[in-house]
Design a protein around this motif. Structure first.
Motif, PDB file in Angstrom:
ATOM      1  N   ARG A  77      46.473  22.439 -30.956  1.00 59.99           N
ATOM      2  CA  ARG A  77      46.390  21.613 -32.158  1.00 59.99           C
ATOM      3  C   ARG A  77      44.998  21.004 -32.309  1.00 59.99           C
ATOM      4  NH1 ARG A  77      51.971  20.012 -33.196  1.00 59.99           N
ATOM      5  NH2 ARG A  77      53.282  20.719 -31.476  1.00 59.99           N
ATOM      6  N   GLY A  78      44.011  21.840 -32.584  1.00 58.35           N
ATOM      7  CA  GLY A  78      42.656  21.327 -32.820  1.00 58.35           C
ATOM      8  C   GLY A  78      41.980  20.821 -31.562  1.00 58.35           C
ATOM      9  N   VAL A  79      41.965  21.632 -30.491  1.00 59.16           N
ATOM     10  CA  VAL A  79      41.417  21.167 -29.214  1.00 59.16           C
ATOM     11  C   VAL A  79      39.936  21.512 -29.069  1.00 59.16           C
ATOM     12  CG1 VAL A  79      43.681  21.427 -28.122  1.00 59.16           C
ATOM     13  CG2 VAL A  79      42.001  23.241 -27.851  1.00 59.16           C
ATOM     14  N   ASP A  80      39.263  20.758 -28.199  1.00 53.88           N
ATOM     15  CA  ASP A  80      37.837  20.943 -27.926  1.00 53.88           C
ATOM     16  C   ASP A  80      37.639  21.208 -26.433  1.00 53.88           C
ATOM     17  OD1 ASP A  80      37.216  20.338 -30.581  1.00 53.88           O
ATOM     18  OD2 ASP A  80      37.020  18.196 -30.154  1.00 53.88           O
ATOM     19  N   LEU A  81      36.553  21.912 -26.114  1.00 51.96           N
ATOM     20  CA  LEU A  81      36.156  22.127 -24.729  1.00 51.96           C
ATOM     21  C   LEU A  81      34.676  22.465 -24.698  1.00 51.96           C
ATOM     22  CD1 LEU A  81      36.837  22.581 -21.677  1.00 51.96           C
ATOM     23  CD2 LEU A  81      37.301  24.978 -22.261  1.00 51.96           C
ATOM     24  N   LYS A  82      33.939  21.812 -23.785  1.00 49.52           N
ATOM     25  CA  LYS A  82      32.510  22.096 -23.613  1.00 49.52           C
ATOM     26  C   LYS A  82      32.226  22.302 -22.136  1.00 49.52           C
ATOM     27  CE  LYS A  82      30.969  19.407 -27.629  1.00 49.52           C
ATOM     28  NZ  LYS A  82      30.133  18.257 -28.084  1.00 49.52           N
ATOM     29  N   VAL A  83      31.553  23.420 -21.815  1.00 50.31           N
ATOM     30  CA  VAL A  83      31.243  23.765 -20.419  1.00 50.31           C
ATOM     31  C   VAL A  83      29.749  24.020 -20.285  1.00 50.31           C
ATOM     32  CG1 VAL A  83      31.737  25.343 -18.511  1.00 50.31           C
ATOM     33  CG2 VAL A  83      33.534  24.833 -20.187  1.00 50.31           C
ATOM     34  N   ARG A  84      29.124  23.357 -19.299  1.00 49.77           N
ATOM     35  CA  ARG A  84      27.694  23.531 -19.046  1.00 49.77           C
ATOM     36  C   ARG A  84      27.447  24.700 -18.090  1.00 49.77           C
ATOM     37  NH1 ARG A  84      28.281  17.888 -19.348  1.00 49.77           N
ATOM     38  NH2 ARG A  84      26.843  16.915 -20.855  1.00 49.77           N
ATOM     39  N   PRO A  85      26.236  25.268 -18.106  1.00 55.69           N
ATOM     40  CA  PRO A  85      25.891  26.303 -17.121  1.00 55.69           C
ATOM     41  C   PRO A  85      25.979  25.736 -15.701  1.00 55.69           C
ATOM     42  CG  PRO A  85      24.272  26.260 -18.895  1.00 55.69           C
ATOM     43  CD  PRO A  85      25.137  25.051 -19.071  1.00 55.69           C
ATOM     44  N   GLY A  86      26.515  26.549 -14.766  1.00 60.11           N
ATOM     45  CA  GLY A  86      26.595  26.126 -13.372  1.00 60.11           C
ATOM     46  C   GLY A  86      27.556  24.988 -13.120  1.00 60.11           C
ATOM     47  N   GLU A  87      28.569  24.868 -13.978  1.00 65.86           N
ATOM     48  CA  GLU A  87      29.524  23.758 -13.871  1.00 65.86           C
ATOM     49  C   GLU A  87      30.921  24.285 -13.522  1.00 65.86           C
ATOM     50  OE1 GLU A  87      29.804  20.200 -16.765  1.00 65.86           O
ATOM     51  OE2 GLU A  87      31.194  21.673 -17.616  1.00 65.86           O
ATOM     52  N   ILE A  88      31.628  23.573 -12.633  1.00 66.16           N
ATOM     53  CA  ILE A  88      33.042  23.868 -12.380  1.00 66.16           C
ATOM     54  C   ILE A  88      33.856  22.851 -13.165  1.00 66.16           C
ATOM     55  CG2 ILE A  88      34.871  24.044 -10.651  1.00 66.16           C
ATOM     56  CD1 ILE A  88      32.683  24.786  -8.605  1.00 66.16           C
ATOM     57  N   HIS A  89      34.490  23.337 -14.220  1.00 67.54           N
ATOM     58  CA  HIS A  89      35.185  22.472 -15.173  1.00 67.54           C
ATOM     59  C   HIS A  89      36.691  22.687 -15.013  1.00 67.54           C
ATOM     60  CE1 HIS A  89      34.719  20.328 -19.235  1.00 67.54           C
ATOM     61  NE2 HIS A  89      36.010  20.310 -18.954  1.00 67.54           N
ATOM     62  N   ALA A  90      37.394  21.670 -14.516  1.00 65.05           N
ATOM     63  CA  ALA A  90      38.840  21.781 -14.301  1.00 65.05           C
ATOM     64  C   ALA A  90      39.603  21.419 -15.566  1.00 65.05           C
ATOM     65  CB  ALA A  90      39.270  20.867 -13.166  1.00 65.05           C
ATOM     66  N   LEU A  91      40.662  22.203 -15.856  1.00 62.14           N
ATOM     67  CA  LEU A  91      41.567  21.883 -16.961  1.00 62.14           C
ATOM     68  C   LEU A  91      42.902  21.461 -16.367  1.00 62.14           C
ATOM     69  CD1 LEU A  91      41.129  24.627 -19.711  1.00 62.14           C
ATOM     70  CD2 LEU A  91      39.691  22.666 -19.189  1.00 62.14           C
ATOM     71  N   LEU A  92      43.399  20.311 -16.800  1.00 64.26           N
ATOM     72  CA  LEU A  92      44.674  19.799 -16.299  1.00 64.26           C
ATOM     73  C   LEU A  92      45.625  19.530 -17.450  1.00 64.26           C
ATOM     74  CD1 LEU A  92      43.808  17.264 -13.453  1.00 64.26           C
ATOM     75  CD2 LEU A  92      44.864  19.496 -13.235  1.00 64.26           C
ATOM     76  N   GLY A  93      46.909  19.595 -17.128  1.00 69.20           N
ATOM     77  CA  GLY A  93      47.954  19.332 -18.116  1.00 69.20           C
ATOM     78  C   GLY A  93      49.229  19.990 -17.641  1.00 69.20           C
ATOM     79  N   GLU A  94      50.366  19.437 -18.043  1.00 73.44           N
ATOM     80  CA  GLU A  94      51.626  20.025 -17.600  1.00 73.44           C
ATOM     81  C   GLU A  94      51.827  21.385 -18.257  1.00 73.44           C
ATOM     82  OE1 GLU A  94      55.269  18.353 -19.194  1.00 73.44           O
ATOM     83  OE2 GLU A  94      54.099  16.969 -20.406  1.00 73.44           O
ATOM     84  N   ASN A  95      52.811  22.149 -17.758  1.00 69.78           N
ATOM     85  CA  ASN A  95      53.113  23.443 -18.381  1.00 69.78           C
ATOM     86  C   ASN A  95      53.466  23.222 -19.850  1.00 69.78           C
ATOM     87  OD1 ASN A  95      54.064  24.126 -15.318  1.00 69.78           O
ATOM     88  ND2 ASN A  95      53.251  25.882 -16.391  1.00 69.78           N
ATOM     89  N   GLY A  96      52.899  24.063 -20.710  1.00 69.18           N
ATOM     90  CA  GLY A  96      53.132  23.889 -22.137  1.00 69.18           C
ATOM     91  C   GLY A  96      52.054  23.057 -22.805  1.00 69.18           C
ATOM     92  N   ALA A  97      51.049  22.607 -21.994  1.00 67.97           N
ATOM     93  CA  ALA A  97      49.973  21.785 -22.557  1.00 67.97           C
ATOM     94  C   ALA A  97      48.997  22.617 -23.373  1.00 67.97           C
ATOM     95  CB  ALA A  97      49.226  21.051 -21.444  1.00 67.97           C
ATOM     96  N   GLY A  98      48.998  23.953 -23.134  1.00 63.01           N
ATOM     97  CA  GLY A  98      48.113  24.825 -23.907  1.00 63.01           C
ATOM     98  C   GLY A  98      46.940  25.383 -23.127  1.00 63.01           C
ATOM     99  N   LYS A  99      46.867  25.092 -21.821  1.00 68.20           N
ATOM    100  CA  LYS A  99      45.708  25.510 -21.018  1.00 68.20           C
ATOM    101  C   LYS A  99      45.565  27.031 -20.975  1.00 68.20           C
ATOM    102  CE  LYS A  99      47.278  23.744 -17.247  1.00 68.20           C
ATOM    103  NZ  LYS A  99      48.656  23.522 -17.725  1.00 68.20           N
ATOM    104  N   SER A 100      46.653  27.730 -20.640  1.00 70.55           N
ATOM    105  CA  SER A 100      46.579  29.193 -20.530  1.00 70.55           C
ATOM    106  C   SER A 100      46.301  29.840 -21.884  1.00 70.55           C
ATOM    107  CB  SER A 100      47.877  29.754 -19.932  1.00 70.55           C
ATOM    108  OG  SER A 100      48.011  29.350 -18.582  1.00 70.55           O
ATOM    109  N   THR A 101      46.863  29.267 -22.957  1.00 74.17           N
ATOM    110  CA  THR A 101      46.592  29.785 -24.307  1.00 74.17           C
ATOM    111  C   THR A 101      45.111  29.646 -24.639  1.00 74.17           C
ATOM    112  OG1 THR A 101      48.815  29.168 -25.024  1.00 74.17           O
ATOM    113  CG2 THR A 101      47.201  29.606 -26.755  1.00 74.17           C
TER     114      THR A 101
END
Length: 513
Positions: free
Chosen positions: A24-48
């Motif tokens: 639903r209109g999500v954002d994500l920004k990742v820098r070069p050389g960065e380990i960026h963790a995504l968290l959220g319960e199942n159904g949060a939309g991470k895998s999508t």
């Protein structure tokens, strides 16, 4: 790269499936050389979100900017060429082909006349395996590997693309602590080379060890971003579920009755020898041990997935001859598998068919046809009972989150009305809230008088849920102990590594002081 501090920017991403708005209109920004963790319960939309980045799904709307260029529609093959690779949560290897063919599938090295150069492929594979600390022969069939080693091969495959961005969806779900440490060494090396990683895991201790920054999602919405120092555990869990999660292991004291299942000197020619134990009505027997200890193989043999080479299985004091799965079902057993993707769900079927497929005869009419009405009524009942989150029974099960897929499998087996439930890693790859729901369900089943065996690699889960704990090491039982208030993870690990005598001596010395 264009003048930007980010290798990846996702702006206002919306993704809609029939009947479901996954993002639903999500954002994500990742820098070069960065380990960026995504968290959220199942159904949060991470895998999508990951599947939108890799090109499996195209966003319904929103922008994806990679390496300074805005991307339109693209395929996973095009994503790989751009420098994006992914380690998927659910493994899908070509089991009866060797490691090297799985690693270089579709990009095999060729000789001068255009034929596949198997010698060169083996050499290239050995180099990749060395990077991920695997000593296997490149010609070893994938079917001969453990799930943990298959997972490491997936990690090696992703690394072999020399990608600028690697997406990791639950890469450690089947790995031992030692293998997780090895993966983290690999990730830090990749980071030093300038590669970026997006890392999804439900194991918070891992996130705090490896992540530079954490983004949290809930119900398909972006909640917030911060460093591990800024987002302490309580705050993180509250962001993930929208409230505090208490009673993570809601074990209740249930009346324990007579012995329901007895296993005497059960052996398998390859995996374990002389395993003996009992399980009573209303009891949860936890099974602990390191990967390779033979835990899963024991319950697979009890259920007829594997053939025993010796020993007895008794139900209600009578020996049962279990040669195949149907024999186990007739004896009142149910088995929830560790590998729900390959041996659990039928991904191309809907939820209703996945639920009823284990108990088809009860839905047949006198004329021999399936009764749609009876199936629907029964499935609706179990959707409520097991608390499956779905817009409808007609949804393909592959569109559900991992936690809800697991609940469908539990519902499938409960429809067979079993007395003995064998759970193999029941919460693998499942978020904090859904874990708690699965634990509550297991406790409720024990309260109804079911006999439960629960294999788990997570010691807090075994200790939090079990009445007694059986520990295995290299195919042998090293101890069966009551779950008591003073039991520690260190003591369990001593049993699991077969060093309990040394541990007890050390504790005795410390107590003397």
């Amino acid at each position: 790269m264009a003048d930007s501090e980010y290798i990846l920017e996702m702006k206002n991403i919306v993704k809609t499936f029939p009947g479901v708005q996954a993002l639903r209109g999500v954002d994500l920004k990742v820098r070069p050389g960065e380990i960026h963790a995504l968290l959220g319960e199942n159904g949060a939309g991470k895998s999508t979100l990951m599947k939108c980045i890799i090109g499996i799904h195209s966003p319904t709307s929103g922008q994806i900017i990679f390496d300074g260029k805005e991307l339109g529609h693209y395929s996973p093959a095009e994503a790989l060429k751009m420098g994006i690779s992914m380690i998927h949560q659910e493994l899908n290897p070509v089991l009866h082909r060797p490691i090297m063919e799985n690693l270089w599938l579709g990009r095999e090295p060729r000789n001068k006349i255009g034929l596949i150069d198997h010698k060169k492929m083996a050499e290239m594979t050995s180099e990749v395996l060395e990077e991920i600390y695997m000593m296997e022969d490149p010609r070893t069939l994938m079917s001969e590997l453990t799930i943990a080693k298959m997972q490491m091969c997936e990690i090696g495959k992703a690394i072999s693309y020399n990608s600028k961005l690697i997406l990791m969806d639950e890469p450690t779900s089947a790995l031992t602590n030692r293998e997780v440490d090895q993966l983290f060494v690999i990730m830090r090396k990749l980071k030093e080379k300038g590669a970026s990683m997006i890392y999804i895991s439900h194991k918070l201790d891992e996130i705090y060890k490896i992540a530079d920054i954490i983004s949290v999602y809930r119900d398909g919405e972006y909640i917030g971003t911060g460093t591990p120092d800024e987002l302490k555990v309580d705050k993180l869990i509250n962001m993930m579920v929208g409230r505090d999660v208490k009673d993570q292991f809601p074990k209740e004291v249930c009346p324990i009755g007579e012995v329901k299942l007895e296993v005497k000197n059960l052996s398998h020619k390859k995996y374990f020898k002389d395993v003996s134990f009992t399980v009573r009505r209303g009891e949860i027997l936890g099974v602990a041990g390191l990967i390779g200890a033979g835990r899963s193989e024991v319950i697979e043999t009890i259920f007829g997935v594997r053939q025993k080479s010796g020993g007895q299985i008794l139900v209600d004091g009578r020996e049962v001859n279990i040669r195949r799965v149907d024999d186990a079902k007739k004896a009142g057993m149910a088995f929830i598998t560790e590998d729900r993707r390959n041996s659990g769900i039928f991904p191309m079927l809907d939820i209703q068919l996945n639920m009823v497929i284990g108990s088809i005869p009860q839905f047949l009419s006198k004329a021999g046809f399936l009764s749609e009405k009876r199936m629907r009524v029964k499935c609706d009942e179990y959707v409520q009972k097991v608390q499956i989150k779905t817009p409808g029974l007609g949804q393909l099960i592959q569109n559900l989150s991992g936690g809800n897929q697991q609940k469908v499998l539990v519902a499938r087996w409960l429809m067979t009305n079993p007395d003995i439930l064998l759970f193999d890693e029941p919460t693998r790859g499942i978020d904090v809230l859904t874990k708690s729901e699965i634990h509550r369900l297991i406790t409720r089943l024990a309260g109804e008088g079911k006999s439960i065996i629960m294999v788990s690699s997570e010691l807090p889960e075994v200790m939090g849920m079990s009445d007694r704990i059986m520990i295995m090491h290299q195919g042998k039982v090293t101890g069966i102990i009551n779950n008591r208030p003073d039991l520690t993870q260190e003591e369990l690990m001593a049993y699991a590594t077969n060093t309990i005598e040394d541990y007890q001596k050390q504790q005795g010395v410390q107590n003397d002081h």
